[in-house]
Design a protein around this motif. Structure first.
Motif, mmCIF file in Angstrom:
data_model
loop_
_atom_site.group_PDB
_atom_site.id
_atom_site.type_symbol
_atom_site.label_atom_id
_atom_site.label_comp_id
_atom_site.label_asym_id
_atom_site.label_seq_id
_atom_site.Cartn_x
_atom_site.Cartn_y
_atom_site.Cartn_z
ATOM 1 N N HIS A 91 -0.527 -3.225 5.918
ATOM 2 C CA HIS A 91 0.323 -2.182 6.395
ATOM 3 C C HIS A 91 1.166 -1.523 5.495
ATOM 4 O O HIS A 91 1.523 -0.216 5.416
ATOM 5 C CB HIS A 91 0.660 -2.624 7.700
ATOM 6 N N ALA A 92 1.938 -2.458 4.589
ATOM 7 C CA ALA A 92 3.158 -1.924 3.673
ATOM 8 C C ALA A 92 2.303 -0.943 2.650
ATOM 9 O O ALA A 92 2.686 0.399 2.341
ATOM 10 C CB ALA A 92 3.482 -2.926 3.083
ATOM 11 N N ALA A 93 1.360 -1.201 1.910
ATOM 12 C CA ALA A 93 0.418 -0.378 1.076
ATOM 13 C C ALA A 93 -0.354 0.922 1.879
ATOM 14 O O ALA A 93 -0.101 1.916 1.388
ATOM 15 C CB ALA A 93 -0.551 -1.460 0.408
ATOM 16 N N ALA A 94 -0.458 0.464 3.063
ATOM 17 C CA ALA A 94 -1.228 1.770 3.783
ATOM 18 C C ALA A 94 -0.016 2.519 4.333
ATOM 19 O O ALA A 94 -0.477 3.832 4.448
ATOM 20 C CB ALA A 94 -2.027 1.184 4.866
ATOM 21 N N ALA A 95 1.115 2.387 4.386
ATOM 22 C CA ALA A 95 2.170 3.345 4.649
ATOM 23 C C ALA A 95 2.258 4.504 4.020
ATOM 24 O O ALA A 95 2.647 5.416 4.648
ATOM 25 C CB ALA A 95 3.528 2.319 4.881
ATOM 26 N N ALA A 96 1.708 4.414 2.824
ATOM 27 C CA ALA A 96 1.854 5.590 2.025
ATOM 28 C C ALA A 96 0.842 6.617 2.429
ATOM 29 O O ALA A 96 0.730 7.846 1.884
ATOM 30 C CB ALA A 96 1.484 5.186 0.610
ATOM 31 N N TYR A 97 -0.078 6.257 3.371
ATOM 32 C CA TYR A 97 -1.201 7.264 3.661
ATOM 33 C C TYR A 97 -0.985 7.701 5.071
ATOM 34 O O TYR A 97 -2.013 8.185 5.644
ATOM 35 C CB TYR A 97 -2.647 6.499 3.608
ATOM 36 N N LEU A 98 0.330 7.370 5.757
ATOM 37 C CA LEU A 98 0.474 8.213 7.085
ATOM 38 C C LEU A 98 0.257 9.483 6.947
ATOM 39 O O LEU A 98 0.519 10.379 5.971
ATOM 40 C CB LEU A 98 2.086 8.048 7.055
ATOM 41 N N HIS A 99 -0.257 10.132 7.916
ATOM 42 C CA HIS A 99 -0.932 11.421 8.027
ATOM 43 C C HIS A 99 -0.011 11.913 8.808
ATOM 44 O O HIS A 99 0.956 11.630 9.958
ATOM 45 C CB HIS A 99 -2.016 11.555 8.847
ATOM 46 N N PRO A 100 0.409 13.462 8.563
ATOM 47 C CA PRO A 100 1.200 14.391 9.017
ATOM 48 C C PRO A 100 0.540 14.858 10.589
ATOM 49 O O PRO A 100 0.798 15.939 10.836
ATOM 50 C CB PRO A 100 1.422 15.448 8.298
ATOM 51 N N LYS A 101 0.056 14.126 11.274
ATOM 52 C CA LYS A 101 -0.500 14.388 12.592
ATOM 53 C C LYS A 101 0.375 13.893 13.637
ATOM 54 O O LYS A 101 1.181 12.667 13.633
ATOM 55 C CB LYS A 101 -1.775 13.296 12.929
ATOM 56 N N ALA A 102 0.515 14.694 14.613
ATOM 57 C CA ALA A 102 1.434 14.307 15.864
ATOM 58 C C ALA A 102 0.866 13.539 16.980
ATOM 59 O O ALA A 102 0.311 13.766 17.867
ATOM 60 C CB ALA A 102 1.877 15.696 16.587
ATOM 61 N N SER A 103 0.597 12.279 16.253
ATOM 62 C CA SER A 103 -0.394 11.299 17.272
ATOM 63 C C SER A 103 0.360 10.055 17.238
ATOM 64 O O SER A 103 0.989 9.747 16.187
ATOM 65 C CB SER A 103 -1.681 11.039 16.353
ATOM 66 N N ALA A 104 0.395 9.369 18.600
ATOM 67 C CA ALA A 104 1.152 8.196 18.795
ATOM 68 C C ALA A 104 0.380 7.047 17.718
ATOM 69 O O ALA A 104 1.268 6.051 17.411
ATOM 70 C CB ALA A 104 0.784 7.904 20.162
ATOM 71 N N HIS A 105 -0.799 7.099 17.391
ATOM 72 C CA HIS A 105 -1.347 6.220 16.469
ATOM 73 C C HIS A 105 -0.776 6.127 15.229
ATOM 74 O O HIS A 105 -0.533 4.959 14.418
ATOM 75 C CB HIS A 105 -2.835 6.587 16.363
ATOM 76 N N GLN A 106 -0.096 7.204 14.540
ATOM 77 C CA GLN A 106 0.824 7.167 13.431
ATOM 78 C C GLN A 106 1.972 6.285 13.411
ATOM 79 O O GLN A 106 2.344 6.009 12.367
ATOM 80 C CB GLN A 106 0.911 8.650 13.026
ATOM 81 N N VAL A 107 2.327 6.053 14.787
ATOM 82 C CA VAL A 107 3.512 4.930 14.769
ATOM 83 C C VAL A 107 3.127 3.597 14.137
ATOM 84 O O VAL A 107 4.040 2.877 13.634
ATOM 85 C CB VAL A 107 4.113 4.994 16.283
ATOM 86 N N LYS A 108 2.032 3.290 14.306
ATOM 87 C CA LYS A 108 1.403 1.876 13.719
ATOM 88 C C LYS A 108 1.507 1.903 12.229
ATOM 89 O O LYS A 108 1.920 1.097 11.708
ATOM 90 C CB LYS A 108 0.094 1.690 14.521
ATOM 91 N N HIS A 109 1.429 3.138 11.629
ATOM 92 C CA HIS A 109 1.599 3.134 10.068
ATOM 93 C C HIS A 109 2.976 3.073 9.751
ATOM 94 O O HIS A 109 3.078 2.518 8.645
ATOM 95 C CB HIS A 109 0.875 4.558 9.626
ATOM 96 N N VAL A 110 3.911 3.554 10.419
ATOM 97 C CA VAL A 110 5.105 3.468 10.168
ATOM 98 C C VAL A 110 5.865 1.935 10.357
ATOM 99 O O VAL A 110 6.504 1.506 9.657
ATOM 100 C CB VAL A 110 6.090 4.639 10.836
ATOM 101 N N LEU A 111 5.353 1.788 11.541
ATOM 102 C CA LEU A 111 5.957 0.100 11.981
ATOM 103 C C LEU A 111 5.006 -0.846 11.882
ATOM 104 O O LEU A 111 5.590 -2.084 12.144
ATOM 105 C CB LEU A 111 6.342 0.460 13.482
ATOM 106 N N GLY A 112 3.904 -0.924 11.364
ATOM 107 C CA GLY A 112 2.741 -1.923 11.353
ATOM 108 C C GLY A 112 3.464 -3.026 10.667
ATOM 109 O O GLY A 112 3.183 -4.353 11.246
ATOM 110 N N ALA A 113 3.800 -2.900 9.405
ATOM 111 C CA ALA A 113 4.517 -4.101 8.619
ATOM 112 C C ALA A 113 5.448 -4.778 9.224
ATOM 113 O O ALA A 113 5.345 -6.021 9.228
ATOM 114 C CB ALA A 113 4.731 -3.546 7.279
#
Length: 177
Positions: A91-113
């Motif tokens: 998740h740390a490496a994938a955080a660089a690929y956070l998308h600018p989508k207004a989607s609740a799913h993107q929270v996982k990319h911010v806080l997953g690690a």
């Protein structure tokens, strides 16, 4: 320039801060994975790649490949703390690929690690939910401004995701308050 419907503003500097934060969270658990699988460097390489991006490196295919490799390491590890430590690194490496989508799913990319790091603490202590409180306090106290700013542009974390999903929702709520 206004955002497209369903998107949020997301700057490169914010992506770098979020990736750096995620790498710090995951780094706290690398030793758990490495004790279990000392010859497997994939999670450490994912954290190092996230760090390199956070310090100004390019967002390359190698970074994405290292994220996927850490997730493969998680699947190959025994279920439990070591697997979640590898997931935190992925998740740390994938955080660089956070998308600018207004989607609740993107929270996982911010806080997953951070959430997987907290889960490592729980599992390492015999599945004691209270054990994660130190990691969650650290994650809350060390979140850079970009984390809270981006979370403020996203919907709240979605339901589901088992125990890690619960941790994400708890941390999301704490960072928004």
């Amino acid at each position: 320039m206004p955002n497209e419907p369903g998107t949020i503003e997301l700057g490169q500097h914010e992506l770098r801060e979020i990736a750096g934060y995620a790498a710090e969270c995951a780094r706290r658990t690398l030793s758990v994975f490495e004790r279990s699988r000392p010859a497997d460097a994939r999670p450490r390489e994912a954290v190092e790649a996230a760090d390199a991006f956070a310090r100004g490196g390019r967002r390359t295919r190698d970074l994405r490949d290292r994220a996927w490799a850490a997730h493969r390491a998680a699947r190959e590890a025994e279920p439990g703390a070591a697997a979640d430590a590898a997931r935190a690194a992925g998740h740390a490496a994938a955080a660089a690929y956070l998308h600018p989508k207004a989607s609740a799913h993107q929270v996982k990319h911010v806080l997953g690690a951070a959430a997987h790091a907290a889960r490592v603490e729980e599992l390492a202590s015999g599945d004691d939910a209270e054990a994660a409180s130190g990691t969650l306090t650290w994650a809350r106290d060390h979140a850079p401004a970009a984390v809270t700013a981006v979370l403020g542009r996203l919907p709240a974390a979605p339901p589901g995701g088992g125990r890690v999903g619960e941790i994400i929702r708890d941390l999301d709520a704490a960072l928004r308050s």
